[in-house]
Design an enzyme around this catalytic site. Sequence first.
Site, mmCIF file in Angstrom:
data_model
loop_
_atom_site.group_PDB
_atom_site.id
_atom_site.type_symbol
_atom_site.label_atom_id
_atom_site.label_comp_id
_atom_site.label_asym_id
_atom_site.label_seq_id
_atom_site.Cartn_x
_atom_site.Cartn_y
_atom_site.Cartn_z
ATOM 1 N N ASP A 168 25.634 2.729 11.162
ATOM 2 C CA ASP A 168 27.065 3.502 11.456
ATOM 3 C C ASP A 168 28.171 2.869 12.001
ATOM 4 O O ASP A 168 27.942 1.696 12.630
ATOM 5 C CB ASP A 168 26.580 4.707 12.551
ATOM 6 N N GLU A 173 22.953 5.034 15.418
ATOM 7 C CA GLU A 173 22.647 4.063 16.358
ATOM 8 C C GLU A 173 23.813 4.411 17.761
ATOM 9 O O GLU A 173 23.307 4.329 18.844
ATOM 10 C CB GLU A 173 22.535 2.603 16.129
#
Length: 401
Positions: free
Chosen positions: A90, A149
């Site tokens: 991400d 994350e």
Amino acid sequence: MSEIQTLPTDLLNAQIKESIAASGEELIRLRRHLHSQPELSWEEINTTAFVCSYLDELGIRYRKTIPTGVIADIQGGKPGKTVALRADMDALSVEQIDKHLPYASQEEGKMHACGHDAHTSMLLVAARALNEVREELPGTVRLIFQPAEEVAQGAREMVRQGAVEGVDNVFGIHIWSQMPTHTVACSPGPSFASADLFTVTFQGRGGHGAMPQDCIDTAIVASSFVMNVQSIVSRTVAPRQPAVVTVGKMTVGTRFNIIAEHAVIEGTVRCFDPATRDHIEQQLRHYADQIAALYGATAKLEYVRGTQAVINEETSAYLVQQVAAAAFGEQVLYEEEPTMGGEDFSFYLDEVPGSFALVGSGNADKDTQWAHHHGKFNIDEDALATGAELYAQYAWAYLNR
């Protein structure tokens, strides 16, 4: 690094080294594509599809996780254990400053400002190299391409969806701009701190700015809390226990001549020791209640536990050092102090032993020394091959121990 024992170079795989050495352009191509197409946490739909397409080309079986993410297995030709390799995918809500770069983010307000594009690229190329020698592998390599994350939720969800079922060891990498390119750090013990969020809401009594005697001013209450709360660390936590309490946001008041009735403070707590973590949470509640009572206000504290501390298991950490020294020479080994940053890799380590390594990507000559989460963050792409080989050779060495 101390106590390192030299790993025989014949435990490394020469074909893996050759494959990754020949993959320099491929690594850069993958990383630049992902960098130009950033997706925020839980929105990594195109990134997931890109990973799946690459694995399809390699003939590696995988399954998608919900809502995003991928878990894949490279089944070796010989029986053995299972080692997992994790990369996060991400991006962040950060505007890229260097828009002139040919691979600059094409998504306004979104950027790979932490290096997850590099992690995904390195693991894809490591997967290809491992897949080429799969008949010689004594065991299984699990590939975890993890979403979310940055919001400290992805790893826990991947574990819930079976990412570490049957796994004997787990290994992860983070590109690190504070370390020089071609360096590797992985020491036993604490690496990343636990990262928690707290919110304090103060309730007072508002009124006209010219009539303070009729009011309870939460601007004063909140300010007193901010000024005093730092003494939790400086006066109630043992100096040998690193800890940070940071107030990052304060929302108070609505107009220049209205005494504030409400105030909301948001902050974070970072430490390595579970007992210290419990103590700080208790002290935050105590300080909020007592300071509010001093002024006649009330306080409500919400404390949300985010990531655990990342604690590298000793045997795994030393294996990382041994693999790095054998693959690149002992000069690559770097002593990096534990960081107060958070990493949800900790949720894998709660389930199985393993370790988390830092791979240096800082190079002032290439302007890649900027801090993570900064709009000018970038990586020295020479570090990609180091990370990709470290991923692959660690898996090979672990399964062949």
